[in-house]
Design an enzyme around this catalytic site. Structure first.
Site: not given
Length: 409
Positions: A79, A141-142, A183, A375
């Site tokens: 998206d 996802e956003e 990580r 963004h």
């Protein structure tokens, strides 16, 4: 990849695909054209294709060998964001007010590039061992809140397409192009949104004694919130409380009936998440009471802490170092206070979410954009990181299935 494999991703095809998607951005649960493109490509390459999962989600399945091997999931998000693009690039968004400002166009193209190359490897050289590869193209996802990952889970994703491990990636501006960063454990923060509405008694600004001014507990709360981070949370544990919106009244000589704060609350520890909620509620209600007001609290829990499991993270690190050398692998990398709904997948399935360096920013052949974060209306995904990322996914698939692990039941 196996040592004998000579199959590599088609860089030109990935770039063309990425720029096409970039020109035609779609917001969460509206990715109809993007999901159609994904489905058509996967079907063309011989994958078993399933569409309409959580509205616009797509899963491509590739099986080989007997049916005893493990099942691996690779995930990409599709998206865009409601941002007006300002890059001026030839492939800039053609849709006003919508833009791939987070690089999901690149993530989709990377997974498609790996999918095409893996299909060729399967036909021409064979894939190691026995197994099932599930390629998960996720919407929304956003969107925040539940996000597309949770919606896919609720739509039966892992019942229909079981995975014994799952891997996913995100680009990261500021890291060198194509460098891979990993990580173990908590890697990205939970993200909660809190609305505090202080309700008092409005009145004339010249007669404050006849009113109960809700701006006072609101203002006191803004300052007091930081005492939670500073005095209620272990200094070694990351937490963030940010006041993103303050709103009260509409005239200088009118004491308003209510004042509102909107907060973003983040942490890398699930227990600290509970502490933050408890203390925010207590503090806001107490401040309201002390000023003869009351407080209504809307506390919405968003994405959970994203936690990478040890074995899968080490597998990814070992693969990356073997393929690219220590100089292009950062492990452990620092945790991030951004949030990601892939965390919902990793609550269900062991796996590793990692980042791929995007360089300073996107295109640099005569049209420099300058460094910026995702963004941002000037952001562009850097096509130069697609080749290393897709190649790494191929190597990850090969190494995972070469282990000969039996599927978990």
């Amino acid at each position: 990849m196996t040592a004998h494999s000579t199959i590599t991703p088609d860089i030109d095809q990935m770039q063309a695909c990425r720029r096409h998607i970039h020109q035609h951005p779609e917001l969460g649960f509206e990715e109809f054209a993007t999901s159609q493109l994904v489905a058509e490509r996967l079907e063309e390459w011989g994958y078993e294709v399933h569409t309409g999962i959580a509205t616009t989600g797509v899963v491509g399945v590739l099986r080989w060998g007997d049916n005893s091997g493990p099942r691996l999931g690779l995930r990409a998000d599709m998206d865009a964001l409601p941002i007006q693009e300002e890059t001026g690039l030839p492939w800039a968004s053609q849709v006003p007010g919508k833009m791939h400002a987070c690089g999901h166009d690149g993530h989709t193209a990377i997974l498609l590039g790996a999918a095409e190359a893996l299909a060729r490897q399967h036909r021409e050289q064979g894939l190691p061992g026995s197994g099932t590869l599930n390629l998960i193209f996720q919407p929304a996802e956003e969107l925040g809140g539940g996000g597309g990952a949770l919606c896919m889970i609720e739509d039966g994703l892992f019942e229909r397409f079981p995975c014994d491990a799952l891997f996913a990636l995100h680009n990261f501006p500021g890291k060198p192009v194509g460098h891979l960063c990993f990580r173990e454990g908590a890697f990205m923060a939970s993200s909660d949104t809190v609305t505090l509405t202080f309700i008092g008694k409005g009145g004339h600004g010249a007669l404050p004694q006849l009113a109960a001014d809700p701006t006072l507990p609101a203002a006191a709360t803004v300052l007091a919130l930081q005492s939670i981070v500073g005095r209620n949370v272990d200094p070694n544990l990351v937490s963030v409380i940010s006041v993103g919106r303050m709103q009260a009244g509409s005239s200088a000589n009118v004491i308003p009936n209510s004042a509102e704060l909107e907060l973003s609350v983040r942490t890398l520890d699930p227990e600290v998440r509970d502490t933050l909620e408890r203390r925010i509620r207590t503090l806001a209600e107490s401040q309201a009471e002390s000023f003869d007001c009351r407080c209504e609290i809307d506390y919405v829990r968003g994405y959970p802490v994203l936690i990478n499991t040890p074995a899968e993270t080490q597998l990814a690190i070992d693969t990356a170092r073997e393929m690219f050398g220590d100089e292009r692998v950062e492990a452990p990398t620092a945790p991030l206070t951004g949030s990601e709904d892939c965390a919902y997948f990793l609550e269900q399935v062991p796996g590793c979410y990692f980042i791929v360096g995007n360089g300073d920013n996107g295109y640099d052949e005569g049209l420099p954009l300058g460094p910026c974060s995702v963004h941002n209306p000037h952001y562009d995904f850097n096509d130069d990181c697609m080749g290393p990322a897709a190649t790494f996914l191929m190597g990850l698939v090969s190494r995972y299935f070469s282990q000969g692990t039996s599927r978990s039941e």
